[in-house]
Design an enzyme around this catalytic site. Structure first.
Site, short mmCIF file in Angstrom:
data_model
loop_
_atom_site.label_atom_id
_atom_site.label_comp_id
_atom_site.label_asym_id
_atom_site.label_seq_id
_atom_site.Cartn_x
_atom_site.Cartn_y
_atom_site.Cartn_z
N HIS A 56 0.73 -1.31 -0.11
CA HIS A 56 -0.01 -0.07 0.08
C HIS A 56 0.91 1.17 -0.01
CE1 HIS A 56 -3.97 1.75 1.64
NE2 HIS A 56 -3.12 2.82 1.12
N HIS A 58 1.39 5.26 -1.96
CA HIS A 58 0.97 6.07 -3.16
C HIS A 58 2.29 6.93 -3.70
CE1 HIS A 58 -3.22 5.81 -1.79
NE2 HIS A 58 -2.65 5.96 -0.72
N ASN A 90 -5.12 5.89 -7.05
CA ASN A 90 -5.47 7.21 -7.23
C ASN A 90 -4.74 8.34 -7.78
OD1 ASN A 90 -4.06 6.94 -4.87
ND2 ASN A 90 -5.42 8.29 -3.53
N ASP A 150 -8.61 2.92 -2.95
CA ASP A 150 -8.14 3.38 -1.78
C ASP A 150 -8.09 4.88 -1.93
OD1 ASP A 150 -6.78 3.26 0.85
OD2 ASP A 150 -5.22 4.32 -0.21
N HIS A 230 -5.28 -0.39 5.84
CA HIS A 230 -5.15 0.28 7.07
C HIS A 230 -6.16 0.15 8.06
CE1 HIS A 230 -7.96 2.75 4.74
NE2 HIS A 230 -6.77 3.37 3.79
N ASN A 276 -6.05 9.30 6.89
CA ASN A 276 -7.51 8.67 6.84
C ASN A 276 -7.12 7.11 6.58
OD1 ASN A 276 -9.74 7.56 5.93
ND2 ASN A 276 -10.13 8.92 4.35
N ASP A 303 0.85 2.66 3.74
CA ASP A 303 0.03 3.76 3.29
C ASP A 303 0.83 4.95 3.05
OD1 ASP A 303 -2.08 5.07 2.59
OD2 ASP A 303 -3.32 5.46 4.31
#
Length: 428
Positions: A56, A58, A90, A150, A230, A276, A303
């Site tokens: 996970h 980004h 995303n 996500d 998460h 979040n 995350d």
């Protein structure tokens, strides 16, 4: 082919051994190994782990290269001991077609610091209304096996059911960001005593728990795999534990920050703590640690959510949610799980390499440190303690909640298929 001899390393925290890398593979593991012409790395009792795998991350490219790129993100990953990361969908445009996931995959190939496996969106544009091209993304050069919206929840039960049914055809998995949108409208932090005192909109635990309960039942109904991103509450732990006891094919992750930080930090109004799902209570933190130790929670995932300075250096309500995590994850896990006696280093390898690789079907990663295996490795100085200084991060962003905090452990070396990407704490 070049050879590297790692001398005196505690493989998975065990007794010191030598590890010989020949080209892209581990040639031998034992004592008093020698190899003519090999580059020698004196481990001096440092811990040798398989290269870490993050399910996970980004990476923000394409579209938000002001916060991170595939290159800077994979450099951050190598600095943190990772050899494989899964990049969330995303982006701008959203990774909901074969073309976008192949672009991200190729950028990862070009970076050379870490393997990048794109995650495909579940729905078109992350809008939750129509299934994305799941089959086409799986059949693309990127070979996508994990799908997630996500940042948003797949809140429609019918869409979620269809996604779970679709991915069964190729043994894929849907990774759910569990957040009931109606219950979290205007939410700024965890709903509880602190949010009431500060007058900030609350994000109740039930908004996460209700979605997890629904989705494990849907997974059972259609006989598919679901992964919970998460996980952050004690109640969520109990639901996952119950689901596993029924034989439901569910896996779950916890982030390093949810293992260490609590909502009490929000009293500072420092947006670096805005995330979040939000930071929860001390009771939740302790439940998450116990669940990671007993296997209810399968893995640690960062995350890693980089944001540019202007998106965090503002008032709380306007600030973006998220924290960088690739370069501090292993240190936080050592602080919360190893130094507390909840996990040994073999347990860390399981939660941060073996199991995430298995969930994401990451070929060549999450393998034992033994002869004939790919030389994806990380060497950790577990005796080190030092203050976190984001100025030295390889990531393009600096939004860490640990600035100035003393944490244990430091990754000194990372090898990707035998090639050193990090040497003595410096990227090659």
């Amino acid at each position: 082919m070049s050879k590297t001899l790692i001398r005196g390393a505690k493989v998975l925290g065990g007794e010191p051994q030598d590890v010989l890398i020949d080209g892209t593979v581990v040639e031998a593991v034992g004592t008093n190994l020698s190899a003519e012409g090999a580059e020698v790395v004196e481990a001096d009792g440092k811990v040798l782990l398989p290269g870490l795998v993050d399910l996970h991350t980004h990476l923000r490219e394409p579209g938000r290269e002001d916060s991170e790129t595939v290159l800077t993100g994979t450099r951050a990953a190598a600095s943190g001991g990772y050899t494989n990361v899964f990049a969330m969908a995303n982006t701008f445009p959203v990774a909901d077609t074969a073309g976008v996931v192949e672009q991200v995959w190729r950028l990862g190939q070009e970076s050379g610091y870490c393997d990048v496996q794109p995650i495909g969106a579940v729905t078109v544009g992350l809008e939750g209304a129509k299934l994305a091209e799941l089959g086409a993304m799986h059949e693309s050069a990127a070979g996508v096996t994990v799908f997630s919206d996500d940042g948003k929840c797949v809140h429609d039960a019918v869409i979620m059911r269809r996604a779970l049914e679709y991915v069964k055809a190729f043994n894929g998995v849907v990774a759910q960001h569990a957040q009931e949108p109606r219950l979290t409208e205007g939410a700024q932090m965890n709903e509880g005593v602190v949010s009431a005192e500060l007058g900030l909109g609350g994000w109740p635990a039930v908004a996460e728990e209700s979605v997890i309960a629904r989705d494990v039942l849907l997974a059972e109904h259609v006989g598919s795999r679901v992964h919970i991103c998460h996980l952050s509450t004690a109640g969520s732990v109990e639901i996952v534990r119950w689901a596993k006891s029924r034989g439901i094919d569910v896996t779950a992750e916890v982030t390093p920050h949810h293992l260490l930080l609590t909502d009490e930090l929000v009293r500072s109004y420092n947006p670096v703590y805005k995330v979040n799902p939000p930071l929860r209570t001390e009771r939740d933190v302790m439940a998450l640690r116990e669940a990671l130790a007993d296997g209810t929670i399968d893995i640690v995932a960062t995350d890693h959510a980089p944001h540019p300075h202007e998106d965090k250096d503002c008032e709380w309500a306007a600030a973006a949610m998220g924290m960088v995590g690739l370069e501090t994850a292993l240190s936080v896990v050592q602080e919360t799980m190893v130094d507390t006696g909840l996990l040994d280093w073999a347990g860390v390898a399981d939660r941060m390499s073996f199991k995430p690789a298995k969930i994401g079907q990451a070929t060549g990663h999450g393998r034992p440190v033994s002869a004939g295996e790919p030389a994806n490795l990380t060497l950790v100085d577990a005796a080190y303690r030092g203050q976190v200084d984001p100025a030295g991060f390889a990531s393009r962003s600096r939004n860490t909640p640990y600035e100035g905090r003393e944490l244990p452990g430091r990754v000194t070396h990372t090898w990707l298929r035998g090639k050193a990407t990090l040497v003595d704490g410096k990227l090659t």
